[in-house]
Design a protein around this motif. Structure first.
Motif, PDB file in Angstrom:
ATOM      1  N   THR A   1       0.808  -1.224   0.000  1.00 23.52           N
ATOM      2  CA  THR A   1       0.000   0.000   0.000  1.00 23.52           C
ATOM      3  C   THR A   1       0.837   1.267   0.000  1.00 23.52           C
ATOM      4  O   THR A   1       0.303   2.360   0.154  1.00 23.52           O
ATOM      5  CB  THR A   1      -0.927   0.015   1.229  1.00 23.52           C
ATOM      6  N   ILE A   2       2.148   1.158  -0.135  1.00 27.07           N
ATOM      7  CA  ILE A   2       2.986   2.356  -0.180  1.00 27.07           C
ATOM      8  C   ILE A   2       3.862   2.309  -1.421  1.00 27.07           C
ATOM      9  O   ILE A   2       4.128   1.244  -1.977  1.00 27.07           O
ATOM     10  CB  ILE A   2       3.887   2.488   1.069  1.00 27.07           C
ATOM     11  N   VAL A   3       4.299   3.482  -1.829  1.00 28.63           N
ATOM     12  CA  VAL A   3       5.266   3.555  -2.914  1.00 28.63           C
ATOM     13  C   VAL A   3       6.616   3.123  -2.344  1.00 28.63           C
ATOM     14  O   VAL A   3       7.004   3.581  -1.267  1.00 28.63           O
ATOM     15  CB  VAL A   3       5.356   4.994  -3.461  1.00 28.63           C
ATOM     16  N   PRO A   4       7.348   2.209  -3.009  1.00 25.17           N
ATOM     17  CA  PRO A   4       8.658   1.785  -2.489  1.00 25.17           C
ATOM     18  C   PRO A   4       9.568   2.990  -2.221  1.00 25.17           C
ATOM     19  O   PRO A   4       9.672   3.900  -3.039  1.00 25.17           O
ATOM     20  CB  PRO A   4       9.210   0.901  -3.613  1.00 25.17           C
ATOM     21  N   GLN A   5      10.190   2.992  -1.061  1.00 26.87           N
ATOM     22  CA  GLN A   5      11.047   4.098  -0.649  1.00 26.87           C
ATOM     23  C   GLN A   5      12.401   3.548  -0.227  1.00 26.87           C
ATOM     24  O   GLN A   5      12.492   2.438   0.297  1.00 26.87           O
ATOM     25  CB  GLN A   5      10.394   4.859   0.508  1.00 26.87           C
ATOM     26  N   TYR A   6      13.445   4.337  -0.436  1.00 29.89           N
ATOM     27  CA  TYR A   6      14.767   3.902  -0.017  1.00 29.89           C
ATOM     28  C   TYR A   6      15.581   5.110   0.438  1.00 29.89           C
ATOM     29  O   TYR A   6      15.316   6.254   0.037  1.00 29.89           O
ATOM     30  CB  TYR A   6      15.490   3.158  -1.146  1.00 29.89           C
ATOM     31  N   HIS A   7      16.570   4.832   1.285  1.00 29.40           N
ATOM     32  CA  HIS A   7      17.430   5.882   1.827  1.00 29.40           C
ATOM     33  C   HIS A   7      18.882   5.431   1.726  1.00 29.40           C
ATOM     34  O   HIS A   7      19.250   4.377   2.247  1.00 29.40           O
ATOM     35  CB  HIS A   7      17.062   6.187   3.281  1.00 29.40           C
TER      36      HIS A   7
END
Length: 314
Positions: free
Chosen positions: A204-210
């Motif tokens: 349910t979320i847009v893939p995110q990365y740091h």
């Protein structure tokens, strides 16, 4: 000339035939009893083993051990065959939910089969190789239980390794704003690693990365990252790291999943935030205006004094 006793002669012949037949039968039984056992009894052999995707294991990571087994007999078959991995110091053990046993089943003559074991390399490994045992168990054509123990050498990488110590995450979150996640991690290997990236993904979320940069040997780091939700509801998010070791090989840590109860901020909360922000902005503008006024007043005073001094001299 003596007469021949026919009855006596027939009796002697009968006794001789019986003795001859008995001797022949006894000799046959005796020969059958000492007949040698077939020499081509089936034997299973581990012909090869390998680490899936590489030449060595990395402490703290899951790996797959591939094993090939062959029946060396051309005439005999075996059944109920399986292979078991053991390591006496528990430096390598079965992945959670798996077993260190690979079932191979029934082998035909000269047949070859493959099996794979999912294993975990302990973070406590400090040597360049680990010695383990692969035990082959099977029943042959004589219904004999067989066990063959094989010593295996598993090489260990001395490269850097990312180990996640803690995820500091609250179970409550809101939409439309950054939700803080605190992460503590360290490098348990002997060499530096680079391109450390924390990935966060869910349905349910847009893939995110740091991107978190590099990490020297034995270094411990903490980082604050922010997770953005777009819809309310109970949502699961997967967290994992990727990094590149000193040999240029990319690794991925085990995935950890957290569940968040996501809500939408109420209108009064948004208004409070807006009012607070407006108050802060007004306060900043007021301070800036005061500073500007003071500067202008100072400049005017300075100009007035310069003009006054000029008049006196004139």
């Amino acid at each position: 000339m003596k007469s021949i006793n026919i009855k006596r002669t027939v009796l002697i012949l009968l006794i001789t035939c019986v003795m001859f037949a008995a001797s022949f039968a006894f000799a046959g039984v005796k020969a059958s009893a000492i007949e040698p056992e077939p020499l081509d009894n089936a034997t299973l052999v581990i012909t090869s083993y390998s680490i899936d995707g590489g030449e060595y294991i990395t402490p703290g990571e899951v790996f797959t051990l591939n094993i090939t087994v062959k029946n060396t007999s051309y005439t005999q078959r075996v059944g109920n065959a399986y292979v078991t991995f053991t390591e006496p110091d528990n430096l390598i053990y079965a992945e959670y939910g798996k077993t260190a046993v690979g079932y191979l089943g029934y082998f035909k003559e000269t047949e070859e089969k493959h099996t794979s074991l999912r294993l975990v390399a302990s973070e406590a490994i400090s040597t360049t190789e680990v010695l383990g045992y692969l035990t082959l168990t099977f029943a042959d054509a004589f219904i004999t239980h067989n066990e063959i123990v094989n010593l295996v050498q598993i090489p260990v990488s001395d490269s850097g390794i990312v180990v996640v110590d803690n995820y500091d995450a609250t179970t409550e979150a809101t939409t439309g704003s950054g939700n803080r996640i605190g992460v503590t991690y360290h490098n348990s290997g002997n060499t530096s690693i680079g391109d450390v990236v924390l990935h966060m993904s869910g349905s349910t979320i847009v893939p995110q990365y740091h991107e978190l940069g590099s990490l020297t040997s034995n270094a411990v780091e903490t980082a604050d990252v922010y997770l953005i939700f777009t819809i309310p509801g109970s949502q699961s998010v997967d967290f994992y790291f990727t990094y590149v070791d000193s040999d240029g090989i990319t690794h991925q840590t085990a995935t950890q999943t957290y569940t968040f109860n996501v809500t939408t901020p109420e209108a009064n909360e948004i208004e409070d935030v807006s009012i607070t922000n407006n108050y802060r902005i007004n306060k900043i503008v007021s301070v800036v205006a005061c500073v500007v006024c003071i500067l202008i007043s100072g400049i005017l005073v300075l100009v007035y004094r310069v003009n006054a001094n000029g008049r006196k001299r004139g």
